[in-house]
Design a protein around this motif. Structure first.
Motif, PDB file in Angstrom:
ATOM      1  N   ARG A   1      28.824  -9.842  -8.004  1.00 46.96           N
ATOM      2  CA  ARG A   1      29.186 -11.115  -8.650  1.00 46.96           C
ATOM      3  C   ARG A   1      27.797 -10.937  -9.154  1.00 46.96           C
ATOM      4  NH1 ARG A   1      30.669 -13.317  -4.411  1.00 46.96           N
ATOM      5  NH2 ARG A   1      29.431 -13.891  -2.845  1.00 46.96           N
ATOM      6  N   GLY A   2      26.708 -11.251 -10.396  1.00 42.95           N
ATOM      7  CA  GLY A   2      26.168 -11.274 -11.216  1.00 42.95           C
ATOM      8  C   GLY A   2      25.762 -10.163 -11.768  1.00 42.95           C
ATOM      9  N   GLY A   3      26.329  -9.442 -11.510  1.00 41.95           N
ATOM     10  CA  GLY A   3      26.956  -8.392 -12.512  1.00 41.95           C
ATOM     11  C   GLY A   3      24.751  -6.727 -12.345  1.00 41.95           C
ATOM     12  N   PRO A   4      24.840  -6.489 -10.006  1.00 42.06           N
ATOM     13  CA  PRO A   4      23.722  -6.136 -10.005  1.00 42.06           C
ATOM     14  C   PRO A   4      24.403  -4.435 -11.104  1.00 42.06           C
ATOM     15  CG  PRO A   4      25.930  -5.895  -9.166  1.00 42.06           C
ATOM     16  CD  PRO A   4      26.093  -6.853 -10.138  1.00 42.06           C
ATOM     17  N   PRO A   5      22.773  -4.330 -10.989  1.00 42.65           N
ATOM     18  CA  PRO A   5      22.528  -2.204 -11.159  1.00 42.65           C
ATOM     19  C   PRO A   5      24.137  -1.830 -10.903  1.00 42.65           C
ATOM     20  CG  PRO A   5      20.760  -3.564 -11.240  1.00 42.65           C
ATOM     21  CD  PRO A   5      21.382  -3.770 -10.888  1.00 42.65           C
ATOM     22  N   LEU A   6      24.271  -0.301 -11.221  1.00 48.86           N
ATOM     23  CA  LEU A   6      25.557   0.098 -10.600  1.00 48.86           C
ATOM     24  C   LEU A   6      25.427   1.990 -10.144  1.00 48.86           C
ATOM     25  CD1 LEU A   6      29.209  -0.594 -11.852  1.00 48.86           C
ATOM     26  CD2 LEU A   6      28.104  -1.539  -9.630  1.00 48.86           C
ATOM     27  N   HIS A   7      23.959   1.945 -10.835  1.00 52.26           N
ATOM     28  CA  HIS A   7      22.941   3.102 -10.811  1.00 52.26           C
ATOM     29  C   HIS A   7      22.526   3.485  -9.936  1.00 52.26           C
ATOM     30  CE1 HIS A   7      20.501   0.911 -12.805  1.00 52.26           C
ATOM     31  NE2 HIS A   7      19.539   1.877 -12.699  1.00 52.26           N
ATOM     32  N   ALA A   8      21.538   4.577  -9.342  1.00 48.70           N
ATOM     33  CA  ALA A   8      21.366   4.907  -8.094  1.00 48.70           C
ATOM     34  C   ALA A   8      19.645   4.801  -8.857  1.00 48.70           C
ATOM     35  CB  ALA A   8      21.411   6.421  -7.569  1.00 48.70           C
ATOM     36  N   GLU A   9      19.203   4.094  -7.725  1.00 48.38           N
ATOM     37  CA  GLU A   9      17.578   4.435  -8.129  1.00 48.38           C
ATOM     38  C   GLU A   9      16.446   4.632  -6.864  1.00 48.38           C
ATOM     39  OE1 GLU A   9      14.544   1.093 -10.669  1.00 48.38           O
ATOM     40  OE2 GLU A   9      16.791   0.440  -9.358  1.00 48.38           O
ATOM     41  N   HIS A  10      15.813   5.170  -6.665  1.00 50.94           N
ATOM     42  CA  HIS A  10      15.479   5.132  -5.835  1.00 50.94           C
ATOM     43  C   HIS A  10      15.986   5.036  -3.982  1.00 50.94           C
ATOM     44  CE1 HIS A  10      11.350   4.458  -7.923  1.00 50.94           C
ATOM     45  NE2 HIS A  10      11.902   3.635  -8.733  1.00 50.94           N
TER      46      HIS A  10
ATOM     47  N   GLY B   1       0.848  -1.064   0.102  1.00 55.59           N
ATOM     48  CA  GLY B   1       0.071   0.163   0.414  1.00 55.59           C
ATOM     49  C   GLY B   1       0.995   1.524   0.004  1.00 55.59           C
ATOM     50  N   GLU B   2       1.910   1.076   0.050  1.00 55.81           N
ATOM     51  CA  GLU B   2       2.815   2.051  -0.106  1.00 55.81           C
ATOM     52  C   GLU B   2       4.172   2.284  -1.595  1.00 55.81           C
ATOM     53  OE1 GLU B   2       5.040   3.161   3.434  1.00 55.81           O
ATOM     54  OE2 GLU B   2       3.945   1.554   4.386  1.00 55.81           O
ATOM     55  N   PRO B   3       3.699   2.461  -2.399  1.00 58.26           N
ATOM     56  CA  PRO B   3       4.550   2.458  -3.514  1.00 58.26           C
ATOM     57  C   PRO B   3       5.987   2.936  -3.836  1.00 58.26           C
ATOM     58  CG  PRO B   3       2.171   3.801  -3.688  1.00 58.26           C
ATOM     59  CD  PRO B   3       2.849   3.648  -2.204  1.00 58.26           C
ATOM     60  N   TRP B   4       6.204   3.603  -2.464  1.00 59.67           N
ATOM     61  CA  TRP B   4       7.872   3.987  -2.369  1.00 59.67           C
ATOM     62  C   TRP B   4       8.280   2.993  -1.796  1.00 59.67           C
ATOM     63  CZ3 TRP B   4      10.575   3.409   2.088  1.00 59.67           C
ATOM     64  CH2 TRP B   4       9.396   3.296   3.277  1.00 59.67           C
ATOM     65  N   LEU B   5       7.635   2.162  -1.022  1.00 57.45           N
ATOM     66  CA  LEU B   5       8.692   1.180  -0.437  1.00 57.45           C
ATOM     67  C   LEU B   5       8.674   0.228  -1.204  1.00 57.45           C
ATOM     68  CD1 LEU B   5       9.950  -0.504   2.071  1.00 57.45           C
ATOM     69  CD2 LEU B   5       7.875  -1.048   2.936  1.00 57.45           C
ATOM     70  N   SER B   6       7.452  -0.466  -1.809  1.00 60.52           N
ATOM     71  CA  SER B   6       8.188  -1.548  -3.121  1.00 60.52           C
ATOM     72  C   SER B   6       8.816  -1.065  -3.910  1.00 60.52           C
ATOM     73  CB  SER B   6       6.315  -1.415  -3.656  1.00 60.52           C
ATOM     74  OG  SER B   6       5.569  -1.845  -3.028  1.00 60.52           O
ATOM     75  N   HIS B   7       8.730  -0.055  -4.471  1.00 59.39           N
ATOM     76  CA  HIS B   7      10.086   0.758  -5.800  1.00 59.39           C
ATOM     77  C   HIS B   7      11.763   0.518  -4.829  1.00 59.39           C
ATOM     78  CE1 HIS B   7       7.377   2.116  -8.488  1.00 59.39           C
ATOM     79  NE2 HIS B   7       6.893   2.732  -7.834  1.00 59.39           N
TER      80      HIS B   7
END
Length: 434
Positions: free
Chosen positions: A243-252, A191-197
């Motif tokens: 490992r696994g190539g995680p995203p390196l940019h900032a997001e939310h 119910g909290e979009p910010w938390l889901s993102h």
């Protein structure tokens, strides 16, 4: 015994874990995928401190499960004993049954799948009738680790500082279960979009490449796991941290901070700076070079409001000729690429996953804790400095063999650690710092 040395007529094993979320339903869903020989095992550790474990074995189908429950009484109420004396022998016995084609472990919410996989590969199982003594990896192979989580509950657990009663924090368990997963079942209806993102951004960096499902259907999720997934493998201190190539940019507001250095930390300043890894940080992990301990690499791992530092292994540059000859070839090859004439392979490499912290503040605090040029030149003084990381204690149920580490999977095979808490820890002057 290395997995590569084991013949592969082994029984497939799926681990289903989670601090919160539909763990039970996800495990039982594998009874409905058409494989009639699936067995679901669950050890309820709710009464472990009283020496009582409730073991449940489920077969049949989702619609008509056949459940058998047995009460186990242990001389010592600890996770280590449960694994050594019941779970691991049970895996080997089930493998010997022609009616069993797959085993599913529904882990208690307080169990970390990394610790269980380590025990499967390394802890000897003796006295099983008709089988040679040896670890359970002789008879079972980990096909997948699935972690379940309820978004709201997991977020509170992973960013909090609540303690368990066995020298771990809730955050350590919750974060470790996700970081070790090959696939995730996520209920993110908060119910909290910010938390889901924000949660999705954290999961993409904590378990990169792991497929995510919103329904507790492991049978549909398992085929989506990439071929190069971890599948229970334990990585060493010097393995790559991204490992696994995680995203390196900032997001939310979520980002990964990489910190590397080819000079050691000053022990006092590092102890002062270490709170930067406990505020607005989901997890930090990696190896460190401490000036007062130039013979061993230290392993640092934090989750939420708790942090642990432990001796890991010796630097190649500090090894004897015999030790160096026995060292891993891949590690030696990688070290040779960046070998320093004075300090050899010693370095620091940390990765910090932040959700509400300033990445520049994290990097700045760690930079400040490194030796200055003048300190670096005066190597004879390093051993005289006070070392607040020198007060070690043994984890609960520590044993001569490394299975005593089961209560703290992130520490490798070491059983000795120094704990820090964001709420309170002591600085080099013995004063309480908050």
């Amino acid at each position: 015994m290395a997995v590569a040395d084991v013949p592969d007529g082994r029984t497939p094993l799926v681990l289903v874990a989670g601090w919160s979320g539909p763990v039970h339903r996800t495990a039982l869903s594998l009874l409905g995928d058409g494989r009639v020989g699936t067995v679901v095992i669950h050890h309820d550790l709710g009464q472990l401190r009283e020496g009582v474990v409730r073991r449940t074995v489920t077969t049949g189908s989702v619609e008509a499960p056949e459940v058998r429950t047995e009460i186990l009484e242990l001389a010592h109420g600890c996770v280590s004993c449960t694994l050594r004396h019941d779970l691991l022998p049970l895996l080997r016995r089930l493998h010997a049954r022609s009616s069993v084609d797959r085993i599913v472990l529904e882990l208690d919410h307080a169990l970390e799948p990394e610790a269980v996989c380590w025990a499967i590969e390394h802890v000897p199982v003796v006295g099983v009738v008709g089988q040679l003594d040896g670890p359970a990896v002789r008879d079972v192979r980990v096909d997948a680790v699935v972690t379940c989580l309820d978004a709201g509950e997991w977020w509170l657990a992973a960013t909090g500082d609540d303690d368990l009663d066995d020298d771990r924090t809730v955050a350590q368990v919750a974060v470790g279960q996700v970081a070790f997963a090959d696939a995730l079942v996520v209920d993110d209806d908060t119910g909290e979009p910010w938390l889901s993102h924000r949660l999705r951004a954290v999961l993409a960096r904590l378990a990169p490449g792991a497929p995510i499902s919103g329904t507790p259907d492991a049978a549909a999720l398992l085929p989506l796991i990439p071929a190069d997934a971890r599948r229970g493998r334990i990585f060493g201190t010097h393995a790559p941290l991204l490992r696994g190539g995680p995203p390196l940019h900032a997001e939310h507001g979520v980002s990964l901070v990489e910190f590397t250095a080819r000079r050691p930390f000053h022990p006092g300043r590092l102890h002062e700076a270490i709170d930067v890894l406990l505020d607005g940080v989901v997890t930090a992990r990696g190896r460190m070079w401490l000036a007062t301990r130039s013979d061993v690499a230290l392993w640092l791992e934090s989750a939420g409001g708790g942090l642990r530092v432990a001796s890991a292994d010796r630097w190649l540059a500090a090894m004897t000729e015999d030790e160096l000859a026995a060292a891993d070839d891949e590690r030696r090859a990688m070290a040779a690429l960046g070998w320093d004439e004075r300090f050899g392979d010693r370095d620091t490499s940390l990765v910090v996953l932040v959700h509400d912290a300033d990445p520049d503040a994290v990097t700045g605090a760690l930079d400040w804790a490194l030796l200055t040029e003048r300190e670096l030149a005066d190597e004879s003084a390093w051993s005289t400095w006070e070392d607040p990381f020198g007060e070690f204690h043994e984890d609960p149920c520590a044993d001569p063999d490394p299975v005593g580490r089961i209560a703290g999977a992130g520490l490798g095979t070491e059983q000795r650690s120094a704990d820090h808490r964001s709420a309170e820890h002591r600085n080099t002057n013995g004063e309480t710092k908050r």
